[in-house]
Design a protein around this motif. Structure first.
Motif, mmCIF file in Angstrom:
data_model
loop_
_atom_site.group_PDB
_atom_site.id
_atom_site.type_symbol
_atom_site.label_atom_id
_atom_site.label_comp_id
_atom_site.label_asym_id
_atom_site.label_seq_id
_atom_site.Cartn_x
_atom_site.Cartn_y
_atom_site.Cartn_z
ATOM 1 N N ARG A 31 -36.240 -7.514 4.585
ATOM 2 C CA ARG A 31 -37.377 -8.409 4.321
ATOM 3 C C ARG A 31 -36.979 -9.830 4.717
ATOM 4 O O ARG A 31 -35.922 -10.307 4.305
ATOM 5 N N LEU A 70 -40.208 -4.599 11.018
ATOM 6 C CA LEU A 70 -40.230 -4.632 9.551
ATOM 7 C C LEU A 70 -41.626 -4.541 8.948
ATOM 8 O O LEU A 70 -41.756 -4.438 7.724
ATOM 9 N N ASN A 110 -43.005 -6.655 5.803
ATOM 10 C CA ASN A 110 -41.823 -7.331 5.246
ATOM 11 C C ASN A 110 -41.363 -8.500 6.111
ATOM 12 O O ASN A 110 -40.359 -9.138 5.797
ATOM 13 N N VAL A 125 -36.500 -12.073 -1.086
ATOM 14 C CA VAL A 125 -36.166 -12.015 0.339
ATOM 15 C C VAL A 125 -34.744 -12.539 0.528
ATOM 16 O O VAL A 125 -34.388 -13.591 -0.005
#
Length: 360
Positions: A32, A54, A57, A128
Motif C-alpha cells: 500500500r 496495487l 492500494n 501505509v
C-alpha cells in the motif's frame, strides 16, 4: 507555436520493458503506497504504474496551495478519475513558513518538507508503509533541494531507483493514454521568483494570470513569466520570440495585458525559454565595473546600428529598451543570437528586452 515532444515509435522496447518489469517488481511488495501527485507526467505515470500493480492500494495525494497554477488541480483530477485511482487533496500553506517565503535556493526543500509531513500523517492514519514521489533518473544530480527532504523523511523515488529517464516516462505515459504524456515540465509558480525576491500571494497571483494569458490568448505552450517585482521577464522558445518581435500589434496587446495584471515593465528574455533558468549562476555587475559596462554597451549599440536605446542594471538582469524598428530587426535569429553573444561579456544571466518600444 512550438509544441509537443516527439517520442519515436522506434525505441528499444526491450530496455523499456525491462525497466517497467523492475518498477512493477519494486512496487508490488510495498502493498500500500501514497504517491505525491502533482498531475505532471512523472507523478501521473508513477501513479498509473502503481495502480496497475496495487489497485486501490495506490493512493494519490495532491497539495493544493497558492503556488499551484489555476486549472492544474482540475487536470490532475481528470487523470485519477479516468483510471479510478484514489485521490486525496490536502491544503498546504507554504507561505506561512518564513524560510519558504524568503526564497533562498533551498525553497523547494521547505515545500517538500511540508508536503511529506502531511503525507506521513496520512500514511499513519491509513496504515501505509511507503510514500513515493515522481523523481526520475534524469533529475538525479540536478539541483533538487526537494530530494533532500525526501531522503530525510524516507520518501522513495521508484522511477529513479529503476533508472527510468524522462524519455522512458513519456513513452509509457503515451502507451497508457495519459493526456500529459507530451506536456512540458511545469514547476510550481514560486519557481518564477528569482532567488532572494520574497514569494508573496500577490506575486503568485500575478504570475498565474500572466501565464494563463500567454497560454490562452496568445497560444504559447512552453512559457514562463519570471517575476522581478514590477517587471515581468517572459521566456518563450526562439521561434516564438521572432514572431513576437516582428509583430507590433502582438507586443502592444501583451504589454497592455501585463499592465492590467500589475507589471510596469513587460520584457522578453532574449535567451529564450529555459526550464530551471533560475538555477543559472547569477552574477551581478558591481558598481566599480559600471564604467566598463557603459563602454561595452555603447560598443554593442554602435556595432548593431541601433537608432536609439537605453539599458539598466536591474540586479539579476540587464534591462534593454529599443526603438520599434530595432525591436523588429531582432526578430532575425542571426542578429538576435549575435546580440546575446555580445552581451555575454556583461556577465548578466538574464537579458530582458522591453516590449514597449522607445518613442521618438
Amino acid at each position: 507555436m512550438e509544441n509537443s515532444f516527439a517520442v519515436s515509435d522506434i525505441e528499444d522496447k526491450g530496455i523499456i520493458e525491462d525497466k517497467l518489469f523492475q518498477l512493477e517488481s519494486l512496487l508490488k511488495p510495498m502493498g500500500r503506497v501514497l504517491i505525491g501527485y502533482s498531475g505532471g507526467v512523472d507523478s501521473a505515470m508513477l501513479a498509473v504504474a502503481a495502480y496497475r500493480v496495487l489497485g486501490k492500494n495506490a493512493i494519490c495525494v495532491t497539495a493544493d496551495s497558492e503556488s499551484y497554477a489555476s486549472g492544474e488541480l482540475e487536470r490532475a483530477k481528470e487523470i485519477t478519475s479516468k483510471f479510478d485511482i484514489p485521490h486525496k487533496i490536502i491544503k498546504t500553506r507554504e507561505l506561512d513558513n518564513p524560510e519558504y517565503a524568503k526564497n533562498s535556493p533551498d525553497r523547494c526543500y521547505h515545500c517538500k518538507s511540508e508536503l511529506f509531513s502531511h503525507m506521513t500523517k496520512i500514511a499513519r492514519d491509513l496504515d501505509v508503509n511507503f510514500i513515493l514521489y515522481g523523481q526520475n533518473a534524469d533529475d538525479v544530480g540536478d539541483f533538487r533541494p526537494g530530494a533532500k527532504a525526501a531522503e530525510e523523511t524516507g520518501v522513495r523515488a521508484p522511477l529513479a531507483e529503476v533508472a527510468m529517464t524522462k524519455k522512458d516516462v513519456r513513452i509509457l505515459a503515451k502507451r497508457w493514454g495519459l493526456s500529459v504524456w507530451d506536456r512540458p515540465a511545469m514547476a510550481c509558480l514560486s519557481s518564477r521568483f528569482p532567488y532572494g525576491i520574497m514569494v508573496t500571494a500577490k506575486g503568485l497571483e500575478q504570475i498565474d494570470r500572466a501565464e494563463a494569458f500567454l497560454k490562452t490568448h496568445i497560444g504559447y505552450n512552453q512559457v514562463r513569466s519570471r517575476h522581478h517585482n514590477d517587471l515581468a521577464r517572459i521566456e518563450i522558445p526562439d521561434s516564438d520570440i521572432s514572431e513576437l518581435l516582428d509583430s507590433p500589434s502582438s507586443r502592444k496587446m501583451l504589454v497592455k495585458a501585463m499592465e492590467e495584471i500589475g507589471y510596469l515593465y513587460s520584457t522578453i528574455d532574449l535567451r529564450g525559454f529555459r526550464s530551471g533558468s533560475m538555477n543559472e549562476a547569477l552574477l551581478r555587475i558591481s558598481e566599480e565595473n559600471h564604467c566598463s559596462l557603459q563602454k561595452h554597451m555603447q560598443s554593442i549599440f554602435q556595432k548593431n546600428n541601433f537608432n536609439s536605446g537605453c539599458y539598466e542594471d536591474r540586479d539579476q538582469l540587464l534591462y534593454l529598451r529599443l526603438s520599434d524598428i530595432d525591436i523588429r530587426r531582432l526578430s532575425e535569429d542571426k542578429l538576435r543570437n549575435q546580440l546575446v553573444l555580445d552581451m555575454e561579456a556583461t556577465k548578466f544571466r538574464y537579458i530582458a528586452l522591453d516590449l514597449d518600444p522607445l518613442q521618438k
